[in-house]
Scaffold this active site. Structure first.
Site, PDB file in Angstrom:
ATOM      1  N   ARG A 145       0.780  -7.905  14.553  1.00 49.31           N
ATOM      2  CA  ARG A 145       0.111  -7.221  13.597  1.00 49.31           C
ATOM      3  C   ARG A 145      -0.574  -7.789  12.713  1.00 49.31           C
ATOM      4  O   ARG A 145      -1.921  -7.494  12.256  1.00 49.31           O
ATOM      5  CB  ARG A 145       0.985  -6.141  12.703  1.00 49.31           C
ATOM      6  CG  ARG A 145       1.848  -5.174  13.611  1.00 49.31           C
ATOM      7  CD  ARG A 145       3.161  -4.797  12.947  1.00 49.31           C
ATOM      8  NE  ARG A 145       2.817  -3.820  11.801  1.00 49.31           N
ATOM      9  CZ  ARG A 145       3.632  -3.385  10.991  1.00 49.31           C
ATOM     10  NH1 ARG A 145       4.910  -3.865  11.088  1.00 49.31           N
ATOM     11  NH2 ARG A 145       3.497  -2.661   9.717  1.00 49.31           N
ATOM     12  N   LYS A 186       0.731  -1.165  -0.055  1.00 45.52           N
ATOM     13  CA  LYS A 186       0.112   0.046   0.231  1.00 45.52           C
ATOM     14  C   LYS A 186       0.882   1.315   0.067  1.00 45.52           C
ATOM     15  O   LYS A 186       0.606   2.135  -0.687  1.00 45.52           O
ATOM     16  CB  LYS A 186      -0.926  -0.038   1.246  1.00 45.52           C
ATOM     17  CG  LYS A 186      -1.813  -1.073   1.313  1.00 45.52           C
ATOM     18  CD  LYS A 186      -2.715  -1.308   2.513  1.00 45.52           C
ATOM     19  CE  LYS A 186      -2.296  -1.056   4.053  1.00 45.52           C
ATOM     20  NZ  LYS A 186      -1.428  -2.230   4.339  1.00 45.52           N
ATOM     21  N   ARG A 246      11.851   0.218  10.389  1.00 45.38           N
ATOM     22  CA  ARG A 246      11.042   0.564  11.384  1.00 45.38           C
ATOM     23  C   ARG A 246      11.128  -0.608  12.743  1.00 45.38           C
ATOM     24  O   ARG A 246      11.289  -1.692  12.409  1.00 45.38           O
ATOM     25  CB  ARG A 246       9.562   0.397  10.866  1.00 45.38           C
ATOM     26  CG  ARG A 246       9.173   1.660  10.365  1.00 45.38           C
ATOM     27  CD  ARG A 246       7.548   1.556   9.291  1.00 45.38           C
ATOM     28  NE  ARG A 246       6.621   0.851   9.989  1.00 45.38           N
ATOM     29  CZ  ARG A 246       5.478   0.781   9.642  1.00 45.38           C
ATOM     30  NH1 ARG A 246       5.209   1.231   8.400  1.00 45.38           N
ATOM     31  NH2 ARG A 246       4.405   0.056  10.327  1.00 45.38           N
ATOM     32  N   ARG A 296      -9.322   0.662   9.659  1.00 44.30           N
ATOM     33  CA  ARG A 296      -8.631  -0.691   9.939  1.00 44.30           C
ATOM     34  C   ARG A 296      -9.578  -1.489  10.925  1.00 44.30           C
ATOM     35  O   ARG A 296      -9.379  -2.474  11.283  1.00 44.30           O
ATOM     36  CB  ARG A 296      -7.281  -0.476  10.920  1.00 44.30           C
ATOM     37  CG  ARG A 296      -6.011  -0.676   9.999  1.00 44.30           C
ATOM     38  CD  ARG A 296      -4.806  -0.236  10.718  1.00 44.30           C
ATOM     39  NE  ARG A 296      -3.521  -0.967  10.636  1.00 44.30           N
ATOM     40  CZ  ARG A 296      -2.794  -0.203  10.016  1.00 44.30           C
ATOM     41  NH1 ARG A 296      -2.878   1.040   9.415  1.00 44.30           N
ATOM     42  NH2 ARG A 296      -1.566  -0.872   9.566  1.00 44.30           N
ATOM     43  N   ARG A 336      12.263  -4.567   4.779  1.00 47.43           N
ATOM     44  CA  ARG A 336      11.570  -3.088   4.452  1.00 47.43           C
ATOM     45  C   ARG A 336      12.656  -2.174   4.931  1.00 47.43           C
ATOM     46  O   ARG A 336      13.049  -2.236   6.073  1.00 47.43           O
ATOM     47  CB  ARG A 336      10.242  -3.129   4.807  1.00 47.43           C
ATOM     48  CG  ARG A 336       9.504  -1.682   4.410  1.00 47.43           C
ATOM     49  CD  ARG A 336       8.168  -1.922   4.539  1.00 47.43           C
ATOM     50  NE  ARG A 336       7.505  -1.961   5.572  1.00 47.43           N
ATOM     51  CZ  ARG A 336       6.145  -1.763   5.939  1.00 47.43           C
ATOM     52  NH1 ARG A 336       5.425  -1.666   4.852  1.00 47.43           N
ATOM     53  NH2 ARG A 336       5.740  -1.649   7.130  1.00 47.43           N
TER      54      ARG A 336
END
Ligand code: AMP
Length: 227
Positions: free
Chosen positions: A176, A21, A165, A96, A132
């Site tokens: 998550r 996203k 992160r 969400r 990432r």
């Protein structure tokens, strides 16, 4: 060629963490000339600026939990009231929960709301998230193997330092994903039932450009026009 939205639209990018996203949203935002609003980026901005909101949100983010609905909703509705959103926007990471989706609908009555669901299996997400890298300044997203920056740990776009992160670890990602399946998955049905959902399989497609073309195609049925 860029396009514009004939009717103001709120385009929701829906999908698990690591589905892409945040990679496609800036490009789509540029293409459609509407702002990209990422709730995760907004929270990280608050954290960097050491605001009370940032401190509160960080407690949840670090554990892989959702920030309480009322806090997120107020933040998003505030942002949506800014003038650059008058023709629409791209929402990345919001809603969400069903409560957030219902609130959005009740507050945004002058725009079409539609959702694009980025479908990917949990296995692929682990690989993507743990590799990432994000830019501290412009929030651009890279991947150590699949989409590396030209210069190691330096953002191609703004030359700032890239970082991993704190919540992009295997342990936090597990939580998550659990939270995603429990609280966010129901939104697929929520928007599908309203005929406001298109689905994009982000696993079987070869390149980021192919996926981007799929996204544009999924929006075509609505109201894109050349500008
Ligand atoms: P993201 O950058 O979208 O992965 O978001 C990072 C974290 O911010 C999430 O794991 C949540 O803790 C929090 N967050 C972002 N968006 C929301 C939301 N819509 N509702 C609740 N928490 C959120």
């Amino acid at each position: 060629m860029n396009a514009s939205l004939e009717t103001p639209q709120v385009i929701i990018l829906l999908g698990p963490p690591g589905a892409g996203k945040g990679t496609h949203a800036p490009k789509l935002s540029q293409h459609l000339q509407v702002p990209h609003i990422s709730t995760g980026d907004l929270f990280r901005y608050h954290l960097k600026e050491k605001t009370t909101l940032g401190e509160i949100a960080d407690k949840y983010i670090q554990k892989g939990e959702l920030v309480p609905d009322d806090i997120v909703i107020d933040m998003v509705i505030d942002r949506l009231s800014e003038s650059d959103c008058k023709n629409g926007c791209i929402l990345d990471g919001f809603p969400r929960t069903t409560f957030q989706a219902v609130s959005l609908e009740s507050k945004v009555t002058d725009k079409i709301i539609k959702a694009i669901y980025f479908k990917a299996s949990d296995e692929i997400l682990f690989e993507r998230i743990t590799g990432r890298l994000c830019c501290k300044e412009c929030n651009a997203v890279y991947h150590k193997s699949f989409f590396p920056p030209k210069e190691q740990d330096i953002c191609d776009k703004c030359q700032s330092t890239l970082f991993q992160r704190k919540d992009d670890t295997k342990e936090v990602l597990k939580k998550r994903l659990e939270v995603y399946h429990l609280q966010t998955d129901p939104l697929i049905h929520f928007y599908d039932k309203k005929n406001a959902l298109t689905e994009i399989n982000v696993e079987n497609t070869n390149s980021l450009e192919d996926i981007f073309q799929d996204i544009l195609f999924s929006l075509k049925e609505t109201t894109l026009s050349p500008s």
